[in-house]
Design a protein around this motif. Structure first.
Motif, PDB file in Angstrom:
ATOM      1  N   ARG A   1      33.616 -13.918  25.569  1.00 55.66           N
ATOM      2  CA  ARG A   1      32.899 -15.095  26.074  1.00 55.66           C
ATOM      3  C   ARG A   1      32.157 -15.807  24.963  1.00 55.66           C
ATOM      4  O   ARG A   1      32.171 -17.039  24.870  1.00 55.66           O
ATOM      5  CB  ARG A   1      31.922 -14.666  27.167  1.00 55.66           C
ATOM      6  CG  ARG A   1      31.161 -15.818  27.818  1.00 55.66           C
ATOM      7  CD  ARG A   1      30.039 -15.279  28.668  1.00 55.66           C
ATOM      8  NE  ARG A   1      29.080 -14.538  27.834  1.00 55.66           N
ATOM      9  CZ  ARG A   1      28.163 -13.713  28.335  1.00 55.66           C
ATOM     10  NH1 ARG A   1      28.095 -13.504  29.632  1.00 55.66           N
ATOM     11  NH2 ARG A   1      27.316 -13.083  27.516  1.00 55.66           N
TER      12      ARG A   1
ATOM     13  N   GLU B   1      45.605 -20.048  26.640  1.00 56.63           N
ATOM     14  CA  GLU B   1      44.972 -19.713  25.370  1.00 56.63           C
ATOM     15  C   GLU B   1      44.979 -18.212  25.127  1.00 56.63           C
ATOM     16  O   GLU B   1      45.138 -17.750  23.985  1.00 56.63           O
ATOM     17  CB  GLU B   1      43.544 -20.241  25.344  1.00 56.63           C
ATOM     18  CG  GLU B   1      42.873 -20.126  23.981  1.00 56.63           C
ATOM     19  CD  GLU B   1      41.474 -20.713  23.983  1.00 56.63           C
ATOM     20  OE1 GLU B   1      40.801 -20.606  22.941  1.00 56.63           O
ATOM     21  OE2 GLU B   1      41.053 -21.248  25.025  1.00 56.63           O
ATOM     22  N   GLN B   2      44.834 -17.424  26.180  1.00 53.32           N
ATOM     23  CA  GLN B   2      44.918 -15.970  26.031  1.00 53.32           C
ATOM     24  C   GLN B   2      46.281 -15.570  25.465  1.00 53.32           C
ATOM     25  O   GLN B   2      46.369 -14.770  24.528  1.00 53.32           O
ATOM     26  CB  GLN B   2      44.708 -15.290  27.385  1.00 53.32           C
ATOM     27  CG  GLN B   2      43.321 -15.446  27.974  1.00 53.32           C
ATOM     28  CD  GLN B   2      43.254 -14.912  29.391  1.00 53.32           C
ATOM     29  OE1 GLN B   2      43.909 -13.923  29.741  1.00 53.32           O
ATOM     30  NE2 GLN B   2      42.464 -15.566  30.237  1.00 53.32           N
TER      31      GLN B   2
ATOM     32  N   THR C   1      35.170 -15.442  30.833  1.00 55.00           N
ATOM     33  CA  THR C   1      35.024 -15.796  29.417  1.00 55.00           C
ATOM     34  C   THR C   1      35.254 -17.274  29.133  1.00 55.00           C
ATOM     35  O   THR C   1      34.878 -17.765  28.062  1.00 55.00           O
ATOM     36  CB  THR C   1      36.000 -14.981  28.563  1.00 55.00           C
ATOM     37  OG1 THR C   1      37.349 -15.351  28.909  1.00 55.00           O
ATOM     38  CG2 THR C   1      35.812 -13.494  28.810  1.00 55.00           C
TER      39      THR C   1
ATOM     40  N   ILE D   1      38.205 -18.506  28.602  1.00 55.92           N
ATOM     41  CA  ILE D   1      39.467 -18.594  27.850  1.00 55.92           C
ATOM     42  C   ILE D   1      40.612 -18.712  28.853  1.00 55.92           C
ATOM     43  O   ILE D   1      40.842 -17.792  29.643  1.00 55.92           O
ATOM     44  CB  ILE D   1      39.667 -17.364  26.953  1.00 55.92           C
ATOM     45  CG1 ILE D   1      38.487 -17.191  26.001  1.00 55.92           C
ATOM     46  CG2 ILE D   1      40.959 -17.475  26.156  1.00 55.92           C
ATOM     47  CD1 ILE D   1      38.572 -15.939  25.134  1.00 55.92           C
ATOM     48  N   THR D   2      41.310 -19.830  28.834  1.00 55.62           N
ATOM     49  CA  THR D   2      42.376 -20.060  29.811  1.00 55.62           C
ATOM     50  C   THR D   2      43.523 -19.085  29.601  1.00 55.62           C
ATOM     51  O   THR D   2      43.673 -18.470  28.531  1.00 55.62           O
ATOM     52  CB  THR D   2      42.901 -21.497  29.705  1.00 55.62           C
ATOM     53  OG1 THR D   2      43.531 -21.675  28.418  1.00 55.62           O
ATOM     54  CG2 THR D   2      41.772 -22.505  29.861  1.00 55.62           C
ATOM     55  N   GLY D   3      44.355 -18.964  30.622  1.00 58.89           N
ATOM     56  CA  GLY D   3      45.506 -18.073  30.519  1.00 58.89           C
ATOM     57  C   GLY D   3      46.450 -18.471  29.403  1.00 58.89           C
ATOM     58  O   GLY D   3      47.010 -17.616  28.705  1.00 58.89           O
TER      59      GLY D   3
ATOM     60  N   PRO E   1      44.785 -12.452  33.902  1.00 53.63           N
ATOM     61  CA  PRO E   1      44.411 -13.659  33.150  1.00 53.63           C
ATOM     62  C   PRO E   1      43.415 -14.549  33.883  1.00 53.63           C
ATOM     63  O   PRO E   1      42.460 -15.036  33.262  1.00 53.63           O
ATOM     64  CB  PRO E   1      45.754 -14.354  32.920  1.00 53.63           C
ATOM     65  CG  PRO E   1      46.742 -13.233  32.883  1.00 53.63           C
ATOM     66  CD  PRO E   1      46.251 -12.235  33.889  1.00 53.63           C
ATOM     67  N   PRO E   2      43.559 -14.771  35.217  1.00 54.31           N
ATOM     68  CA  PRO E   2      42.545 -15.601  35.896  1.00 54.31           C
ATOM     69  C   PRO E   2      41.151 -14.975  35.884  1.00 54.31           C
ATOM     70  O   PRO E   2      40.150 -15.684  35.744  1.00 54.31           O
ATOM     71  CB  PRO E   2      43.087 -15.729  37.319  1.00 54.31           C
ATOM     72  CG  PRO E   2      44.565 -15.532  37.187  1.00 54.31           C
ATOM     73  CD  PRO E   2      44.711 -14.509  36.102  1.00 54.31           C
TER      74      PRO E   2
ATOM     75  N   GLU F   1      39.694 -15.448  32.504  1.00 53.88           N
ATOM     76  CA  GLU F   1      39.316 -16.854  32.332  1.00 53.88           C
ATOM     77  C   GLU F   1      38.011 -17.169  33.062  1.00 53.88           C
ATOM     78  O   GLU F   1      37.154 -17.898  32.541  1.00 53.88           O
ATOM     79  CB  GLU F   1      40.437 -17.749  32.855  1.00 53.88           C
ATOM     80  CG  GLU F   1      40.116 -19.233  32.753  1.00 53.88           C
ATOM     81  CD  GLU F   1      41.241 -20.109  33.288  1.00 53.88           C
ATOM     82  OE1 GLU F   1      41.056 -21.336  33.343  1.00 53.88           O
ATOM     83  OE2 GLU F   1      42.306 -19.556  33.654  1.00 53.88           O
ATOM     84  N   GLU F   2      37.858 -16.604  34.260  1.00 54.35           N
ATOM     85  CA  GLU F   2      36.643 -16.871  35.036  1.00 54.35           C
ATOM     86  C   GLU F   2      35.401 -16.347  34.327  1.00 54.35           C
ATOM     87  O   GLU F   2      34.329 -16.960  34.389  1.00 54.35           O
ATOM     88  CB  GLU F   2      36.783 -16.217  36.413  1.00 54.35           C
ATOM     89  CG  GLU F   2      35.595 -16.477  37.333  1.00 54.35           C
ATOM     90  CD  GLU F   2      35.787 -15.835  38.693  1.00 54.35           C
ATOM     91  OE1 GLU F   2      34.859 -15.930  39.515  1.00 54.35           O
ATOM     92  OE2 GLU F   2      36.866 -15.250  38.920  1.00 54.35           O
TER      93      GLU F   2
END
Length: 431
Positions: free
Chosen positions: A69, A106-107, A100, A102-104, A93-94, A97-98
């Motif tokens: 994060r 971008e991950q 940190t 960081i979108t899926g 991934p979701p 993302e929620e």
């Protein structure tokens, strides 16, 4: 009774069996483990080393999320945290993302780029260029090199660092390097070096220049090729083509008289996966050679992408379509049509040089006037009383017969993909 038993074969087998069993069992005994130091238990299994950097191994899942994060560290250092949370901690991934931000996408990009960077470290890549890829934005650069092999990645990454390429340019470079070996046998290919990323990129522009219709477009593509070419042979070949283009000569021409110039229609063999790798594509209605002039007229005159989603709409409904890469002759078409011929020998190239195979002849229906003697035109000729079949004729032949209008001007001939074959027609192959 004992004498009778001793005289039978089975009795002798029973007497010999214990020794046989001893030999068989001895051959199948497992290998004893190696001796271990006193006080230590033998451990045949050693778990693989942790993929996490040392400073992150003792962190709890919550603490790892905090590192992601707050981006605590370099991107390739905390990239393994994403994999560990997904693989061992049950995160998705979701959910990452929620927590940190960081979108899926971008991950995935960071994780893939980190593996690409690791492959560079284990290859012949110059470590002096590694600091260039420390910033977070460089993950997108390395991500574009994921489809290249180890040697190609090293040379491409070095080129990216030296020339300070942006992600789009890095993507174009990677595609050019990946595509270059597939073009073996194409015109001018031997003048460029597969070991030089600049030459691979230059050959892409060189090839696009030969697909351009207008001379300014051709010269512009050649100038782009000249900017990135690095070997002397590539530079010399590009400069030669620029001189020809400036004089208005056709690509591949050799300065012969107009009567001896062969048709300059591009003939390409489609490659497997080429449509999927293309940055742009064209959707063209397909007509069979048996449909005749009526089929040509019935095919939609236009189709285009509309709206933000790029939904393709056509003038009228049609059942047969083909998707082709956005080559120069195809991208410039308005009202184009592709005619499917079952036998490529309908075209005026030398009979016997090529086997029977299906081809697609792409034509521009707006250019119906027979104005070029060495051009190729679609025509319909009578086969039976009530049937016509499409064909391809030279402009010179039609002019001699007094025919002034055709069904369309041929701009491209597409041959089907064929495994392990990169053959292209040369000027001498035309009849």
């Amino acid at each position: 009774m004992a004498s009778m038993l001793s005289s039978t074969p089975s009795f002798h087998l029973l007497r010999r069996r214990p020794s046989i069993l001893r030999r068989i069992s001895a051959s199948k005994l497992p290998t004893p483990p190696p001796p271990t130091p006193p006080g230590q238990a033998y451990q045949p299994f050693r778990p693989p080393p942790s993929p996490l950097p040392t400073k992150y191994r003792s962190l709890s899942p919550l603490e790892r999320l905090e590192v992601l994060r707050d981006r605590l560290g370099l991107w390739y250092e905390y990239a393994p945290l994403i994999s560990s949370l997904l693989t061992h901690e049950g995160f998705t991934p979701p959910s990452i993302e929620e927590t940190t931000g960081i979108t899926g996408i971008e991950q995935n990009r960071i994780c893939v780029a980190a593996r690409v960077r690791e492959s560079l470290i284990s290859s012949s890549f110059d470590p002096d260029f590694l600091p260039f890829f420390d910033s977070l934005g460089s993950a997108e650069l390395l991500y574009e090199l994921r489809l290249l092999n180890a040697a190609q990645r090293a040379s491409a990454a070095r080129y990216v660092a030296i020339h300070r390429l942006d992600p789009k340019s890095a993507q174009d470079l990677a595609r050019a390097i990946k595509d270059f070996p597939r073009r073996r046998g194409d015109d001018g290919w031997t003048s460029f070096s597969a070991d030089n990323p600049g030459d691979c990129l230059a050959y892409t522009h060189f090839r696009l220049s030969r697909e351009a219709i207008e001379t300014p477009d051709r010269v512009a593509a050649l100038e782009k090729a000249l900017e990135v070419a690095e070997t002397d042979s590539a530079i010399a070949r590009i400069e030669e083509e620029i001189v020809k283009a400036s004089k208005g000569e056709e690509a591949g021409g050799d300065g012969e008289d107009a009567e001896a110039i062969k048709p300059s229609i591009p003939v390409v063999r489609l490659r497997y996966g080429e449509v999927a790798d293309a940055s742009s594509v064209a959707l063209i209605p397909v007509v069979s050679e048996r449909d005749g002039a009526g089929g040509m007229e019935a095919a939609p005159a236009w189709c285009k992408a509309e709206g933000e989603m790029g939904v393709v709409s056509a003038e009228r409904g049609w059942g047969r379509w083909v998707v082709l890469p956005g080559w120069g002759p195809v991208a410039a078409l308005e009202g184009g049509v592709a005619v499917e011929f079952a036998d490529a020998r309908v075209l005026p190239w030398k009979v016997g040089r090529y086997e029977k195979e299906a081809v697609l002849v792409v034509a521009d229906r707006r250019r119906r006037a027979v104005a070029e003697a060495e051009g190729l035109y679609l025509v319909a000729g009578p086969r039976e009383e009530k049937e016509t079949r499409l064909g391809v004729k030279r402009g010179k032949e039609l002019m001699e017969k007094g025919i002034e209008e055709s069904l369309g001007f041929v701009v491209l001939v597409v041959r089907p993909p064929k495994e392990g074959e990169d053959d292209q027609l040369s000027v001498e192959d035309w009849d």
